[in-house]
Design a protein around this motif. Sequence first.
Motif, PDB file in Angstrom:
ATOM      1  N   LYS A  72       0.854  -1.180   0.000  1.00  0.00           N
ATOM      2  CA  LYS A  72       0.000   0.000   0.000  1.00  0.00           C
ATOM      3  C   LYS A  72       0.890   1.229   0.000  1.00  0.00           C
ATOM      4  O   LYS A  72       1.612   1.489   0.963  1.00  0.00           O
ATOM      5  N   GLY A  73       0.867   1.973  -1.099  1.00  0.00           N
ATOM      6  CA  GLY A  73       1.594   3.226  -1.175  1.00  0.00           C
ATOM      7  C   GLY A  73       0.670   4.390  -0.854  1.00  0.00           C
ATOM      8  O   GLY A  73      -0.420   4.218  -0.306  1.00  0.00           O
ATOM      9  N   GLY A  74       1.086   5.596  -1.215  1.00  0.00           N
ATOM     10  CA  GLY A  74       0.262   6.753  -0.932  1.00  0.00           C
ATOM     11  C   GLY A  74      -0.943   6.866  -1.838  1.00  0.00           C
ATOM     12  O   GLY A  74      -2.008   7.307  -1.410  1.00  0.00           O
ATOM     13  N   GLY A  75      -0.793   6.449  -3.121  1.00  0.00           N
ATOM     14  CA  GLY A  75      -1.897   6.583  -4.056  1.00  0.00           C
ATOM     15  C   GLY A  75      -2.142   5.362  -4.902  1.00  0.00           C
ATOM     16  O   GLY A  75      -2.921   5.413  -5.863  1.00  0.00           O
ATOM     17  N   ALA A  76      -1.496   4.242  -4.577  1.00  0.00           N
ATOM     18  CA  ALA A  76      -1.669   3.028  -5.369  1.00  0.00           C
ATOM     19  C   ALA A  76      -1.370   1.794  -4.522  1.00  0.00           C
ATOM     20  O   ALA A  76      -0.642   1.872  -3.530  1.00  0.00           O
ATOM     21  N   THR A  85       9.633  -8.927  -7.856  1.00  0.00           N
ATOM     22  CA  THR A  85       9.453  -8.523  -9.245  1.00  0.00           C
ATOM     23  C   THR A  85       8.099  -7.845  -9.411  1.00  0.00           C
ATOM     24  O   THR A  85       7.069  -8.400  -9.025  1.00  0.00           O
ATOM     25  N   PHE A  86       8.114  -6.651  -9.989  1.00  0.00           N
ATOM     26  CA  PHE A  86       6.874  -5.896 -10.146  1.00  0.00           C
ATOM     27  C   PHE A  86       5.973  -6.538 -11.187  1.00  0.00           C
ATOM     28  O   PHE A  86       6.426  -6.977 -12.250  1.00  0.00           O
ATOM     29  N   ILE A  87       4.657  -6.575 -10.882  1.00  0.00           N
ATOM     30  CA  ILE A  87       3.680  -7.162 -11.800  1.00  0.00           C
ATOM     31  C   ILE A  87       2.694  -6.113 -12.301  1.00  0.00           C
ATOM     32  O   ILE A  87       2.543  -5.903 -13.500  1.00  0.00           O
ATOM     33  N   SER A  88       1.992  -5.435 -11.371  1.00  0.00           N
ATOM     34  CA  SER A  88       1.001  -4.436 -11.774  1.00  0.00           C
ATOM     35  C   SER A  88       0.600  -3.609 -10.553  1.00  0.00           C
ATOM     36  O   SER A  88       1.126  -3.811  -9.451  1.00  0.00           O
ATOM     37  N   LYS A  89      -0.370  -2.701 -10.734  1.00  0.00           N
ATOM     38  CA  LYS A  89      -0.809  -1.871  -9.620  1.00  0.00           C
ATOM     39  C   LYS A  89      -2.231  -1.370  -9.861  1.00  0.00           C
ATOM     40  O   LYS A  89      -2.733  -1.386 -10.995  1.00  0.00           O
ATOM     41  N   ILE A  90      -2.873  -0.942  -8.784  1.00  0.00           N
ATOM     42  CA  ILE A  90      -4.168  -0.277  -8.841  1.00  0.00           C
ATOM     43  C   ILE A  90      -3.924   1.171  -8.431  1.00  0.00           C
ATOM     44  O   ILE A  90      -3.453   1.435  -7.326  1.00  0.00           O
ATOM     45  N   GLU A  91      -4.260   2.114  -9.315  1.00  0.00           N
ATOM     46  CA  GLU A  91      -4.043   3.519  -9.024  1.00  0.00           C
ATOM     47  C   GLU A  91      -5.369   4.240  -8.793  1.00  0.00           C
ATOM     48  O   GLU A  91      -6.441   3.748  -9.136  1.00  0.00           O
ATOM     49  N   LYS A  92      -5.261   5.432  -8.215  1.00  0.00           N
ATOM     50  CA  LYS A  92      -6.438   6.272  -8.067  1.00  0.00           C
ATOM     51  C   LYS A  92      -7.028   6.582  -9.438  1.00  0.00           C
ATOM     52  O   LYS A  92      -6.303   6.839 -10.402  1.00  0.00           O
ATOM     53  N   GLU A  93      -8.351   6.547  -9.517  1.00  0.00           N
ATOM     54  CA  GLU A  93      -9.056   6.883 -10.744  1.00  0.00           C
ATOM     55  C   GLU A  93      -9.869   8.154 -10.523  1.00  0.00           C
ATOM     56  O   GLU A  93     -10.290   8.458  -9.404  1.00  0.00           O
ATOM     57  N   VAL A  94     -10.110   8.882 -11.593  1.00  0.00           N
ATOM     58  CA  VAL A  94     -10.889  10.114 -11.493  1.00  0.00           C
ATOM     59  C   VAL A  94     -12.368   9.800 -11.320  1.00  0.00           C
ATOM     60  O   VAL A  94     -13.063  10.386 -10.502  1.00  0.00           O
ATOM     61  N   ASP A  95     -12.878   8.859 -12.109  1.00  0.00           N
ATOM     62  CA  ASP A  95     -14.282   8.475 -12.005  1.00  0.00           C
ATOM     63  C   ASP A  95     -14.438   7.021 -12.409  1.00  0.00           C
ATOM     64  O   ASP A  95     -13.482   6.346 -12.779  1.00  0.00           O
ATOM     65  N   GLY A  96     -15.656   6.533 -12.314  1.00  0.00           N
ATOM     66  CA  GLY A  96     -15.925   5.140 -12.641  1.00  0.00           C
ATOM     67  C   GLY A  96     -16.178   4.314 -11.400  1.00  0.00           C
ATOM     68  O   GLY A  96     -15.931   4.746 -10.273  1.00  0.00           O
ATOM     69  N   LEU A 126     -14.030  -1.247  -2.284  1.00  0.00           N
ATOM     70  CA  LEU A 126     -13.859  -1.768  -3.630  1.00  0.00           C
ATOM     71  C   LEU A 126     -13.216  -3.141  -3.561  1.00  0.00           C
ATOM     72  O   LEU A 126     -12.237  -3.337  -2.843  1.00  0.00           O
ATOM     73  N   GLN A 127     -13.773  -4.086  -4.294  1.00  0.00           N
ATOM     74  CA  GLN A 127     -13.221  -5.448  -4.305  1.00  0.00           C
ATOM     75  C   GLN A 127     -12.570  -5.725  -5.650  1.00  0.00           C
ATOM     76  O   GLN A 127     -13.142  -5.460  -6.710  1.00  0.00           O
ATOM     77  N   PHE A 128     -11.341  -6.281  -5.580  1.00  0.00           N
ATOM     78  CA  PHE A 128     -10.590  -6.706  -6.757  1.00  0.00           C
ATOM     79  C   PHE A 128     -10.144  -8.144  -6.541  1.00  0.00           C
ATOM     80  O   PHE A 128      -9.967  -8.589  -5.401  1.00  0.00           O
ATOM     81  N   ASP A 129      -9.936  -8.884  -7.636  1.00  0.00           N
ATOM     82  CA  ASP A 129      -9.309 -10.194  -7.490  1.00  0.00           C
ATOM     83  C   ASP A 129      -7.792 -10.004  -7.461  1.00  0.00           C
ATOM     84  O   ASP A 129      -7.283  -8.885  -7.593  1.00  0.00           O
ATOM     85  N   TYR A 130      -7.050 -11.102  -7.284  1.00  0.00           N
ATOM     86  CA  TYR A 130      -5.596 -10.993  -7.175  1.00  0.00           C
ATOM     87  C   TYR A 130      -4.928 -10.565  -8.481  1.00  0.00           C
ATOM     88  O   TYR A 130      -3.760 -10.172  -8.480  1.00  0.00           O
ATOM     89  N   ASP A 131      -5.667 -10.658  -9.614  1.00  0.00           N
ATOM     90  CA  ASP A 131      -5.144 -10.143 -10.872  1.00  0.00           C
ATOM     91  C   ASP A 131      -5.465  -8.661 -11.039  1.00  0.00           C
ATOM     92  O   ASP A 131      -5.242  -8.089 -12.101  1.00  0.00           O
TER      93      ASP A 131
END
Length: 400
Positions: A72-76, A85-96, A126-131
């Motif tokens: 958990k970072g500051g915005g992602a 090894t980096f795979i992906s990230k979830i970032e702040k979104e404007v809308d949606g 918000l719920q996300f799967d591991y992908d």
Amino acid sequence: VFPVTIALVSCSTSEKQGQDFTTIIQNLPPSENIIDFEEYFKVTDIISLETNDSSIIDFVHEVLIDDYLFIKGGGAVYKFDRKGTFISKIEKEVDGQNAFKNLTDVILLPQQKRIWIYDSNKRNILQFDYDLNFEVNYKLGFPLFGIEKLNESLLGTPGYMMSIDKPHSLIKFSGDNLATGYSVKESYLPFNIEKSKYLHINRDDYFSYTERDGFNFVNSFNDSIYYIDQSGVPKVEYYIDFEDKKVLEEDLTDRGYSTIVDVFTFINSTNKSFNVGNIFQSKMYLVYRFFNSGIPYLSVYKKNDGSLVSAKKVRFNFYDTEVIVDLDEEMRIGSLGDGIGYISFPLDGGILSSVKEFDYLDKLSNPIIIWLNYRDWETDRKSTRLNSSHSAKSRMPSSA
């Protein structure tokens, strides 16, 4: 090492009345003290998080692990494999539907292989799967600073905000999942309603995993460490007694504060100690941080003999190289559960410059994450004797 008074007592304050807990007398350690982590913990893994344009972490607020490593970072929320090894990230979104404004808290649901992100601004989960595929946006409807999932309920803490109709800092929601929803069932840990006007601290370690089927809970400016089992009811497990350096109720109220900045300005101008946080509890040790005059300190409490060591420096041995680290506010300590703890180190201080195995890193690299397991010296001695015995037998010539 300071002697510690261990007391099973019933305190007169309402939140501790009728409860048995351990009191730890916390003094301010000499400036030259150093905690030798090798005496208490084994470093089981050192993970260097991959650094590229997409994976740069502004601040490590929390580390979670299951099949993958989530930061958990500051915005992602960053996803790495267990080697870093980096795979992906979830970032702040404007809308949606999958948009969040405040990345307030993150929890894992390992059995479901799901991630929950709580947004205190929109007051939803918000719920996300591991992908990291988005699945559900659930409107919880309450402002909170932290959440934690029990088997058959949900816990939330507003800190000192007025989240419900009572000034309580712990709320239990009934419900099984986001599909059926959650509703307020009970609340605990009352506080002075004046604090709701200014004493708002967004911290990342209200809840901390334990080896038992439950959590530790710590609120800001409250020197109690609570244990919460699956019932959701908090019980004081430890009380950190700063004695004459304790922050008193009158230090936090009736002083005309308007913001949390006012509170810190006053507390840091005194010689008061406060803010027990960054909890890691294993079978044998309790580790926590505290602050005095704005300076962070670390304490390791040994449960079996009640001894305590505190310092603002810690010593590690990385690949046979001794490293002494000054604590700072960006160094994070936490629990992964099952007696495993972690420490994240920012590299801008050059703390690993003397370790050749990390000579490829620089001050702009992502932090390193260190896994810790408690050191059981009796088990280690038995293991050493057993391994020595096996080695001796293997060297003996076989009979002709």
